[in-house]
Write a protein that holds these residues in place. Structure first.
Motif, PDB file in Angstrom:
ATOM      1  N   TRP A  82       0.819  -1.207   0.000  1.00 50.32           N
ATOM      2  CA  TRP A  82       0.000   0.000   0.000  1.00 50.32           C
ATOM      3  C   TRP A  82       0.853   1.257   0.000  1.00 50.32           C
ATOM      4  CZ3 TRP A  82       0.141   3.625   3.913  1.00 50.32           C
ATOM      5  CH2 TRP A  82       0.793   3.264   5.092  1.00 50.32           C
ATOM      6  N   ASP A  90      -3.575  11.367  -2.147  1.00 49.03           N
ATOM      7  CA  ASP A  90      -4.429  10.248  -1.733  1.00 49.03           C
ATOM      8  C   ASP A  90      -4.817  10.333  -0.264  1.00 49.03           C
ATOM      9  OD1 ASP A  90      -4.295   9.278  -4.262  1.00 49.03           O
ATOM     10  OD2 ASP A  90      -2.898   7.645  -3.835  1.00 49.03           O
ATOM     11  N   LEU A  91      -4.009  10.966   0.545  1.00 48.70           N
ATOM     12  CA  LEU A  91      -4.276  11.024   1.979  1.00 48.70           C
ATOM     13  C   LEU A  91      -5.436  11.966   2.239  1.00 48.70           C
ATOM     14  CD1 LEU A  91      -2.890   9.663   4.414  1.00 48.70           C
ATOM     15  CD2 LEU A  91      -1.779  11.847   4.867  1.00 48.70           C
ATOM     16  N   ASP A  95      -7.215   9.870   7.583  1.00 49.67           N
ATOM     17  CA  ASP A  95      -6.289   8.810   7.185  1.00 49.67           C
ATOM     18  C   ASP A  95      -4.968   8.962   7.931  1.00 49.67           C
ATOM     19  OD1 ASP A  95      -8.158   7.871   5.428  1.00 49.67           O
ATOM     20  OD2 ASP A  95      -7.350   8.937   3.694  1.00 49.67           O
ATOM     21  N   MET A  97      -0.830   7.700   7.900  1.00 49.80           N
ATOM     22  CA  MET A  97       0.251   7.096   7.127  1.00 49.80           C
ATOM     23  C   MET A  97       1.517   7.124   7.980  1.00 49.80           C
ATOM     24  SD  MET A  97       1.581   7.888   3.259  1.00 49.80           S
ATOM     25  CE  MET A  97       2.319   9.441   3.711  1.00 49.80           C
TER      26      MET A  97
END
Length: 251
Positions: A82, A90-91, A95, A97
């Motif tokens: 991923w 995309d975040l 979310d 990461m």
């Protein structure tokens, strides 16, 4: 073969099991029959039914039934972790990461220079720390280089169309706020609300039409109609131009 087909129909549907494709001998008394799969979702796949006859046994039994891809099968793309699938933007909200402890873009914020380099100079090592300002980790050399290459090759670098058409570079613009640290040598942040890169990192050789020293092009004066001096000569009208043509031809 009939036993193998019946086993394939049992795990699928009669209309999904097509014609017999081939037979493969796996070992002694162990054979795999391949049948065409007609299910629309599994184009190019086939049913593989392995039958076996045990030693000293007279009856053949089913050992395994499965659906396998053929050479022309439609397969899912290769799995990608991923973190490698993520792209800028995309975040989203909520979310997370997390960065791994082995992320080579980061290093501890309290990293010091080697003691051997300061033994003879007597420099206070506390003063040569990478200033983390309370952060556990800061950018490493790898992280800085990756960020610099990404920013420089983006639309905020010198190769974009707006930069090539700019009257001057950001290095001479009053709206540029230089970054701190080593990034200061190449990048700054645009602080012009009318510029397309307002609030973004731009390279010093970037540019746009909102440069602080951009001058309004000087207005071009309207073309002046030619002035004919009608007082310095007389108008002569010839009723008969025969003599004039003769004089012209002789000359």
């Amino acid at each position: 073969m009939d036993l193998a087909r019946a086993a394939a129909v049992e795990i699928a549907r009669p209309e999904w099991v097509g014609e017999h494709l081939s037979t493969k001998v796996e070992a002694e008394r162990l054979v795999t029959h391949l049948f065409e799969c007609r299910q629309a979702a599994y184009r190019g796949w086939h049913y593989a039914v392995t039958v076996v006859r045990a030693a000293r046994a007279k009856a053949v039994t089913v050992n395994e039934v499965t659906l396998l891809p053929g050479p022309d099968a439609v397969l899912a793309p290769e799995w990608v972790p991923w973190k490698e699938r993520l792209r800028p933007g995309d975040l989203g909200v909520g979310d997370l990461m997390p960065s791994s402890a082995e992320d080579d873009r980061l290093k501890p914020g309290y990293a010091q220079v080697p003691e051997s380099e300061l033994a003879d100079e007597g420099v206070d090592q506390q003063m040569v720390w990478e200033l983390g300002l309370g952060r556990a980790r800061v950018l490493s050399e790898v992280g800085r280089q990756a960020a610099a290459e990404r920013w420089y090759n983006s639309d905020s670098g010198p190769y974009s169309a707006i930069a090539k058409a700019a009257p001057a570079t950001c290095a001479t613009c009053g709206f540029l706020t230089p970054l701190a640290g080593e990034f200061r040598q190449m990048f700054g942040v645009c602080a012009n609300e009318y510029a397309p890169d307002d609030g973004r990192v731009v390279s010093l050789d970037h540019g746009c039409g909102a440069h602080s020293e951009a001058a309004q092009p000087a207005a071009q004066p309207d073309p002046i109609a030619p002035v004919i001096d009608e007082l310095g000569y007389d108008h002569i009208v010839f009723d008969d131009t025969t003599e004039l043509e003769l004089v012209s031809s002789e000359s």
